[in-house]
Enzyme design. Structure first.
Site, mmCIF file in Angstrom:
data_model
loop_
_atom_site.group_PDB
_atom_site.id
_atom_site.type_symbol
_atom_site.label_atom_id
_atom_site.label_comp_id
_atom_site.label_asym_id
_atom_site.label_seq_id
_atom_site.Cartn_x
_atom_site.Cartn_y
_atom_site.Cartn_z
ATOM 1 C CG ASP A 154 -0.378 -0.028 2.525
ATOM 2 O OD1 ASP A 154 0.796 0.374 2.650
ATOM 3 O OD2 ASP A 154 -1.070 -0.422 3.479
ATOM 4 C CG LEU A 155 -0.854 5.081 1.324
ATOM 5 C CD1 LEU A 155 -0.109 5.845 2.413
ATOM 6 C CD2 LEU A 155 -2.069 5.874 0.901
#
Lengths: 132, 132, 132, 132
Positions: free
Chosen positions: A18-19
């Site tokens: 994810d980010l």
């Protein structure tokens, strides 16, 4: 893990991160599910076939300790050991990053079987799972 | 849940269901993560902004009890309450299916903060989270 | 899009973003699928019910132009318009970011119906879809 | 595909299937993305490293023809061939199910590079990609 019943090698896919640049928590449940399904396949049992026969293996409870994160393209081994406890199949999981075998995740997943929607003891499944 | 700090309404999306026709276990972590991130947004804190500042909120441990499954297009409410315990932010989650408010999932997620990779006490975050 | 048949508001969930900090390409297919399924629900048709009756709506072809990325917690509207072409239901999709209505994705998805595994014309479905 | 530049073997994971019992459309984008990222790794380029250097490879357009579905635990090969066209890297993809080599997906994905957010020609990347 000492004496795993089964283990499977994986490599992190970038879309699983994810980010924060680390594998998203939920994806470890995917890794562990796939490990269990590959394990039961070695016993001649397919998750999809079970469903087609009206037997649904479902996770009733899970505890996951996240010890250290996996990142883009990391390689790791996912290990599993099973024990039977009444209506439950209890799966112990550990995930280690290669090559240093750093512990990433330790988990316990309790599975139960629904036969046509009813909680049931699945003797055939239990026998196969614990048959070394 | 009595006195949730925050709650969010969802609807199951069909791609979240697996071949058993029920929401896959891992997706409840997604629902709960999104609920936490929306909750902290109400406190003025963005998960993405935290990451950009070098502060990574990461889940160290999760326990999830799956009580009853969600299915295609079911509507549900995801509730959360937070308490602080040393370096940890502990999030209690409950998910209830509408309209009968049937309990689907009860969970506890322990979060910690890494500041530039080091486990740290995040006083500012704690103050905001517990500020009613 | 002029005269969409249906539109649905979404908000990006952080787990949908990848390590680049933008929504991963594949997730736009999820947004568009969910939009289609909510659209057909307004016509009284459930994707899950169709499957239970032996009718499987499947995407045969998709073209997606990615115009600008969505990021953490962005809000957007997903629009769809349908037309019928022989055995195909053609769905035109556009996704716009709020509040500036910046175009993010334009796509065309061709759906076909398999009835008990055979490619079939689904007159009932077509009539409902195009009934204003 | 004649003369693929790279190919990778996969096995369907059960969580990738949806309530129709087939791999959800969006997951093929995941398979193809992972194939591209493994391919560029063989050229010494990491997607995550590129991002860390301010170079973001992003898909601008994709066309996917879904020819036949993959199911639980199917094994398949994902092939890719690249050509350069101005600012674009064009990736041609084909996915075949083992052992009968049945075509499942044929796709074309157009990639562009953003350097610090600006559309740019990435000569170094192009040279590496087309260097046999």
């Amino acid at each position: 893990m000492k004496n795993p019943d089964f283990e499977l090698k994986f490599k992190v896919r970038d879309y699983e991160c994810d980010l924060q640049g680390i594998v998203n928590n939920a994806n470890y449940q995917h890794y562990m599910e796939h490990t269990r399904h590959e394990f039961i396949l070695t016993k001649g049992i397919s998750f999809a076939d079970l469903h087609a026969k009206g037997i649904d293996a479902v996770i009733a409870r899970v505890e996951i300790a996240y010890k250290s994160p996996l990142r883009s393209m990391d390689e790791f081994v996912s290990q599993v050991r099973v024990s039977i406890d009444g209506v439950k199949q209890i799966f112990y999981h550990e995930i280690y990053k290669f090559p240093e075998m750093r512990l990433c995740v330790r988990a316990k997943a309790e599975n139960v079987c629904l036969i046509n929607g009813e909680l049931s003891i699945c003797d055939d499944l239990n026998k196969l799972l614990t048959n070394k």
